[in-house]
Design a protein around this motif. Structure first.
Motif, PDB file in Angstrom:
ATOM      1  N   ASP A 168      34.238  20.921   6.448  1.00 60.00           N
ATOM      2  CA  ASP A 168      35.669  20.633   6.281  1.00 60.00           C
ATOM      3  C   ASP A 168      36.468  21.835   5.773  1.00 60.00           C
ATOM      4  O   ASP A 168      37.272  21.721   4.842  1.00 60.00           O
ATOM      5  CB  ASP A 168      35.865  19.445   5.338  1.00 60.00           C
ATOM      6  CG  ASP A 168      35.244  18.167   5.891  1.00 60.00           C
ATOM      7  OD1 ASP A 168      35.237  17.990   7.132  1.00 60.00           O
ATOM      8  OD2 ASP A 168      34.756  17.342   5.091  1.00 60.00           O
ATOM      9  N   GLY A 169      36.218  23.003   6.364  1.00 58.48           N
ATOM     10  CA  GLY A 169      37.005  24.190   6.020  1.00 58.48           C
ATOM     11  C   GLY A 169      36.581  24.901   4.752  1.00 58.48           C
ATOM     12  O   GLY A 169      37.291  25.788   4.281  1.00 58.48           O
ATOM     13  N   LYS A 170      35.439  24.542   4.202  1.00 63.00           N
ATOM     14  CA  LYS A 170      34.971  25.173   2.962  1.00 63.00           C
ATOM     15  C   LYS A 170      33.516  25.608   3.109  1.00 63.00           C
ATOM     16  O   LYS A 170      32.746  25.017   3.856  1.00 63.00           O
ATOM     17  CB  LYS A 170      35.103  24.210   1.794  1.00 63.00           C
ATOM     18  CG  LYS A 170      36.538  23.844   1.471  1.00 63.00           C
ATOM     19  CD  LYS A 170      36.582  22.995   0.238  1.00 63.00           C
ATOM     20  CE  LYS A 170      37.881  22.537  -0.220  1.00 63.00           C
ATOM     21  NZ  LYS A 170      39.083  22.681   0.245  1.00 63.00           N
ATOM     22  N   SER A 171      33.157  26.629   2.344  1.00 61.17           N
ATOM     23  CA  SER A 171      31.778  27.101   2.308  1.00 61.17           C
ATOM     24  C   SER A 171      31.525  27.783   0.973  1.00 61.17           C
ATOM     25  O   SER A 171      32.410  28.450   0.436  1.00 61.17           O
ATOM     26  CB  SER A 171      31.519  28.105   3.438  1.00 61.17           C
ATOM     27  OG  SER A 171      30.198  28.608   3.351  1.00 61.17           O
ATOM     28  N   ASP A 172      30.329  27.614   0.443  1.00 62.48           N
ATOM     29  CA  ASP A 172      29.966  28.351  -0.767  1.00 62.48           C
ATOM     30  C   ASP A 172      29.038  29.518  -0.423  1.00 62.48           C
ATOM     31  O   ASP A 172      28.411  30.091  -1.309  1.00 62.48           O
ATOM     32  CB  ASP A 172      29.372  27.437  -1.835  1.00 62.48           C
ATOM     33  CG  ASP A 172      28.066  26.781  -1.413  1.00 62.48           C
ATOM     34  OD1 ASP A 172      27.685  26.908  -0.230  1.00 62.48           O
ATOM     35  OD2 ASP A 172      27.427  26.137  -2.259  1.00 62.48           O
ATOM     36  N   TYR A 173      28.980  29.877   0.861  1.00 61.10           N
ATOM     37  CA  TYR A 173      28.163  31.011   1.307  1.00 61.10           C
ATOM     38  C   TYR A 173      28.940  32.313   1.198  1.00 61.10           C
ATOM     39  O   TYR A 173      30.175  32.329   1.157  1.00 61.10           O
ATOM     40  CB  TYR A 173      27.699  30.809   2.753  1.00 61.10           C
ATOM     41  CG  TYR A 173      26.411  30.037   2.822  1.00 61.10           C
ATOM     42  CD1 TYR A 173      25.202  30.677   3.056  1.00 61.10           C
ATOM     43  CD2 TYR A 173      26.394  28.661   2.624  1.00 61.10           C
ATOM     44  CE1 TYR A 173      24.013  29.972   3.096  1.00 61.10           C
ATOM     45  CE2 TYR A 173      25.205  27.952   2.665  1.00 61.10           C
ATOM     46  CZ  TYR A 173      24.029  28.614   2.893  1.00 61.10           C
ATOM     47  OH  TYR A 173      22.846  27.928   2.924  1.00 61.10           O
ATOM     48  N   THR A 174      28.192  33.403   1.143  1.00 59.96           N
ATOM     49  CA  THR A 174      28.730  34.762   1.152  1.00 59.96           C
ATOM     50  C   THR A 174      27.988  35.543   2.222  1.00 59.96           C
ATOM     51  O   THR A 174      26.772  35.409   2.353  1.00 59.96           O
ATOM     52  CB  THR A 174      28.495  35.453  -0.221  1.00 59.96           C
ATOM     53  OG1 THR A 174      29.136  34.677  -1.230  1.00 59.96           O
ATOM     54  CG2 THR A 174      29.054  36.860  -0.229  1.00 59.96           C
ATOM     55  N   ILE A 175      28.717  36.335   2.996  1.00 59.48           N
ATOM     56  CA  ILE A 175      28.094  37.246   3.941  1.00 59.48           C
ATOM     57  C   ILE A 175      27.808  38.533   3.185  1.00 59.48           C
ATOM     58  O   ILE A 175      28.705  39.126   2.599  1.00 59.48           O
ATOM     59  CB  ILE A 175      29.006  37.521   5.157  1.00 59.48           C
ATOM     60  CG1 ILE A 175      29.248  36.223   5.939  1.00 59.48           C
ATOM     61  CG2 ILE A 175      28.398  38.604   6.053  1.00 59.48           C
ATOM     62  CD1 ILE A 175      30.294  36.332   7.029  1.00 59.48           C
TER      63      ILE A 175
END
Length: 152
Positions: free
Chosen positions: A18-25
């Motif tokens: 839903d338009g959110k992520s707690d990931y980092t590239i």
């Protein structure tokens, strides 16, 4: 000759929802121009697919959870258990270990091919021509256990 190794198992870590992520590239400071482009392309396509804006960072020692590692680096060599590909190797691997995703290959083109193949096989993105790309809208993507390698 072209070889492919591919396997999937169900997992649960949500790459985005839903338009959110707690990931980092994570882009290593030694990344090639091609790897930098690959990381930015991945970020932009995830934003188009879901609306989630995943940041790109170079501090790979700060966080080791919920990361997408782009390119090969001695730091991840220990985790992956693989040796460094030649810079001009067009082969690539993308795989999950725990809740992290690793996409790596030759620095010239291999890593970029890995990122684009990941987006095609996992998200369903299709590039037909320069002006015709199919980008699906996905509300949620759960990162499964994946190991995929291609060596042209």
């Amino acid at each position: 000759m072209f070889s492919v190794l591919f396997s999937k198992e169900l997992r649960g870590a949500e790459l985005f929802k839903d338009g959110k992520s707690d990931y980092t590239i994570i882009l290593f400071p030694t990344a090639s121009e091609s790897e930098r482009t690959a990381a930015e392309e991945l970020r932009q396509y995830i934003q188009k697919i879901n609306g989630a804006d995943i940041p790109i960072k170079t501090n790979y020692l700060q966080n080791n959870k919920h990361c997408i590692y782009i390119g090969f680096h001695p730091f991840i060599a220990k985790v992956i258990g693989a040796s460094k590909p030649d810079n001009d190797d067009d082969g690539f691997t993308y795989k999950t270990i725990d809740d992290n995703l690793y996409i790596y290959g030759g620095a010239a083109r291999g890593t970029m091919y890995g990122v684009f193949t990941f987006m095609e096989k996992e998200f369903g993105v299709k590039w037909y021509t320069k002006s015709c790309t199919i980008i699906p809208k996905i509300k949620k993507y759960a990162l499964r256990k994946i190991t995929h390698s291609e060596h042209p």
